[in-house]
Design a protein around this motif. Sequence first.
Motif, mmCIF file in Angstrom:
data_model
loop_
_atom_site.group_PDB
_atom_site.id
_atom_site.type_symbol
_atom_site.label_atom_id
_atom_site.label_comp_id
_atom_site.label_asym_id
_atom_site.label_seq_id
_atom_site.Cartn_x
_atom_site.Cartn_y
_atom_site.Cartn_z
ATOM 1 N N PHE A 58 0.881 -1.233 0.083
ATOM 2 C CA PHE A 58 0.042 -0.142 -0.016
ATOM 3 C C PHE A 58 0.837 1.216 0.024
ATOM 4 C CE2 PHE A 58 -3.231 -2.989 0.825
ATOM 5 C CZ PHE A 58 -4.502 -2.610 0.921
ATOM 6 N N SER A 59 0.159 2.453 -0.349
ATOM 7 C CA SER A 59 0.987 3.786 -0.124
ATOM 8 C C SER A 59 0.458 4.066 1.067
ATOM 9 C CB SER A 59 0.481 4.676 -1.201
ATOM 10 O OG SER A 59 1.367 5.763 -1.333
ATOM 11 N N ILE A 60 0.732 3.402 2.285
ATOM 12 C CA ILE A 60 0.472 3.684 3.578
ATOM 13 C C ILE A 60 1.680 3.159 4.451
ATOM 14 C CG2 ILE A 60 -1.117 3.185 5.618
ATOM 15 C CD1 ILE A 60 -3.547 2.820 3.575
ATOM 16 N N ASP A 61 2.209 4.238 5.157
ATOM 17 C CA ASP A 61 3.335 3.823 6.103
ATOM 18 C C ASP A 61 2.721 3.571 7.648
ATOM 19 O OD1 ASP A 61 5.180 4.922 4.054
ATOM 20 O OD2 ASP A 61 4.208 6.722 4.457
ATOM 21 N N VAL A 62 3.382 2.968 8.025
ATOM 22 C CA VAL A 62 3.358 2.145 9.355
ATOM 23 C C VAL A 62 4.249 2.990 10.332
ATOM 24 C CG1 VAL A 62 3.326 0.184 11.159
ATOM 25 C CG2 VAL A 62 2.629 -0.083 8.854
ATOM 26 N N CYS A 63 3.673 4.053 11.138
ATOM 27 C CA CYS A 63 4.460 4.709 11.997
ATOM 28 C C CYS A 63 4.603 4.178 13.644
ATOM 29 C CB CYS A 63 3.798 6.162 12.416
ATOM 30 S SG CYS A 63 3.218 7.048 10.876
ATOM 31 N N ALA A 64 3.722 3.394 14.103
ATOM 32 C CA ALA A 64 3.948 2.676 15.271
ATOM 33 C C ALA A 64 2.776 1.382 15.238
ATOM 34 C CB ALA A 64 3.578 3.467 16.275
ATOM 35 N N TYR A 65 3.124 0.204 15.967
ATOM 36 C CA TYR A 65 2.271 -0.558 16.057
ATOM 37 C C TYR A 65 2.472 -1.604 17.359
ATOM 38 C CZ TYR A 65 5.826 -4.165 14.502
ATOM 39 O OH TYR A 65 7.024 -4.631 14.450
ATOM 40 N N ALA A 66 1.463 -2.272 18.108
ATOM 41 C CA ALA A 66 1.801 -2.964 18.975
ATOM 42 C C ALA A 66 0.740 -4.232 19.006
ATOM 43 C CB ALA A 66 1.488 -2.215 20.457
ATOM 44 N N VAL A 67 1.074 -5.424 19.077
ATOM 45 C CA VAL A 67 0.293 -6.611 18.892
ATOM 46 C C VAL A 67 0.057 -6.846 20.346
ATOM 47 C CG1 VAL A 67 -0.152 -8.892 18.021
ATOM 48 C CG2 VAL A 67 1.160 -7.109 16.910
ATOM 49 N N MET A 68 -1.195 -6.872 20.872
ATOM 50 C CA MET A 68 -1.445 -7.166 22.128
ATOM 51 C C MET A 68 -2.240 -8.662 22.427
ATOM 52 S SD MET A 68 -0.045 -4.781 23.614
ATOM 53 C CE MET A 68 -0.634 -4.773 25.336
ATOM 54 N N SER A 69 -2.614 -8.967 23.415
ATOM 55 C CA SER A 69 -3.382 -10.195 23.694
ATOM 56 C C SER A 69 -4.479 -10.373 23.048
ATOM 57 C CB SER A 69 -3.581 -10.473 25.070
ATOM 58 O OG SER A 69 -4.319 -9.408 25.793
ATOM 59 N N ASN A 70 -5.562 -9.514 22.935
ATOM 60 C CA ASN A 70 -6.898 -9.367 22.264
ATOM 61 C C ASN A 70 -7.125 -8.318 21.282
ATOM 62 O OD1 ASN A 70 -6.998 -7.708 24.250
ATOM 63 N ND2 ASN A 70 -8.857 -8.366 25.266
ATOM 64 N N HIS A 71 -5.994 -7.269 20.984
ATOM 65 C CA HIS A 71 -6.210 -6.341 20.310
ATOM 66 C C HIS A 71 -4.899 -5.949 19.436
ATOM 67 C CE1 HIS A 71 -5.249 -4.338 24.101
ATOM 68 N NE2 HIS A 71 -4.827 -3.166 23.513
ATOM 69 N N LEU A 72 -5.144 -5.186 18.442
ATOM 70 C CA LEU A 72 -4.057 -4.582 17.914
ATOM 71 C C LEU A 72 -4.124 -2.938 17.588
ATOM 72 C CD1 LEU A 72 -1.856 -4.842 15.407
ATOM 73 C CD2 LEU A 72 -3.434 -4.923 13.868
ATOM 74 N N HIS A 73 -2.980 -2.484 17.963
ATOM 75 C CA HIS A 73 -3.026 -0.941 17.617
ATOM 76 C C HIS A 73 -2.042 -0.621 16.619
ATOM 77 C CE1 HIS A 73 -4.805 0.741 21.523
ATOM 78 N NE2 HIS A 73 -4.155 -0.503 21.983
ATOM 79 N N VAL A 74 -2.288 0.317 15.659
ATOM 80 C CA VAL A 74 -1.504 0.674 14.498
ATOM 81 C C VAL A 74 -1.601 2.119 14.325
ATOM 82 C CG1 VAL A 74 -3.051 -0.085 12.946
ATOM 83 C CG2 VAL A 74 -0.797 0.372 12.261
ATOM 84 N N VAL A 75 -0.541 2.849 13.896
ATOM 85 C CA VAL A 75 -0.745 4.319 13.638
ATOM 86 C C VAL A 75 -0.013 4.426 12.408
ATOM 87 C CG1 VAL A 75 0.089 6.536 14.211
ATOM 88 C CG2 VAL A 75 -0.257 5.117 16.017
ATOM 89 N N LEU A 76 -1.066 4.853 11.278
ATOM 90 C CA LEU A 76 -0.657 4.862 10.191
ATOM 91 C C LEU A 76 -0.510 6.230 9.332
ATOM 92 C CD1 LEU A 76 -3.496 2.063 8.774
ATOM 93 C CD2 LEU A 76 -0.908 1.902 9.371
ATOM 94 N N HIS A 77 0.302 6.440 8.202
ATOM 95 C CA HIS A 77 0.486 7.466 7.411
ATOM 96 C C HIS A 77 -0.069 7.317 6.102
ATOM 97 C CE1 HIS A 77 3.115 10.071 4.702
ATOM 98 N NE2 HIS A 77 2.414 11.069 5.666
ATOM 99 N N VAL A 78 -0.909 8.022 5.583
ATOM 100 C CA VAL A 78 -1.407 7.711 4.204
ATOM 101 C C VAL A 78 -0.396 8.635 3.099
ATOM 102 C CG1 VAL A 78 -3.164 7.729 2.435
ATOM 103 C CG2 VAL A 78 -3.688 7.305 4.878
#
Length: 323
Positions: A58-78
């Motif tokens: 994608f033309s989408i960048d990953v700035c930050a992420y964390a894979v947790m026990s029952n959820h996922l966080h991601v900070v994206l830049h388009v």
Amino acid sequence: MAVSRSKKICLEDTPYYHCVSRCVRRAFLCGKDSATGTSYEHRRAWVEKRLLFLAGVFSIDVCAYAVMSNHLHVVLHVDEDSVKNWSTLEVLDRWHRLHRGTFFTQQYVRGEALPEHTLKLVENLADTYRARLISISWFMKELNEPIARKANSEDNCTGHFWEGRFKSQALLDEAALISCMAYVDLNPIRSDICQTPEDSDYTSVKQRVACAQKCYQPKALYPFVGNPRQDIPSGLPFNLVDYLELLDMTGRIVKYGKDGVINVELLPILKRLNISSENWLSIAIKFEERTGSVVGQEQSVSHYCQCHHKRRKASPKSSQLFA
């Protein structure tokens, strides 16, 4: 009533978004289920591998992420500008890494001669794919669906794996961006999964620290390019060393439950963004609890509401940061 995704995600407002997907079943996305003793820790690698693969498609960048026990966080830049410069061939090559496309698009990629009306059809399809390749909704769909199918197969069950639509927050300015990134990177520490940021497996900060020790930045993540200046390259408008120091100091306070005050003299990021240490600590620990669908400093939120003809709501979940 739910707000449509198209109204929540508007690239004219900001290219930065915080997205969260949560598991709908009691069974874990990752980690260990204390009720059954079954470990799902290996699924963290599934999510991280798929996430970083998609960042290269994608033309989408990953700035930050964390894979947790029952959820996922991601900070994206388009990255809306880059996709405009992709040729039809590059768009189709990228899309074919996700899906087979059509018989005609496959012919085009192989370099076979096509009649004019077929070429027009292929170009129209490429325009459709081009729009999808900057769509956060498509990005999250391509991330979540394969993980859900794989987990259902492993669990020998059917049905929903994710809790409906992913949640998204628009990050309107630098203060919102850095506070959200820190919140995501510090999630494992706040959840008592690890002791330090560099020990937090399947997070962006662990990748950044490992690469920083070898004097380079990870190619799969949106790079830090230093403080804003003229002719600044594309990347996060912060200094990497400053950010890692900020995380380390904040993580120590979070981990040990101290009501400490961060020494802003050591943290140029907070000084530049005019964020008090007390406000920073509050937001970095409880970002989701204290923010709404759009997040930013007072002037950013006011401008957003004015442009979208929305009224500011006085509620515990204020979108305003660091006023």
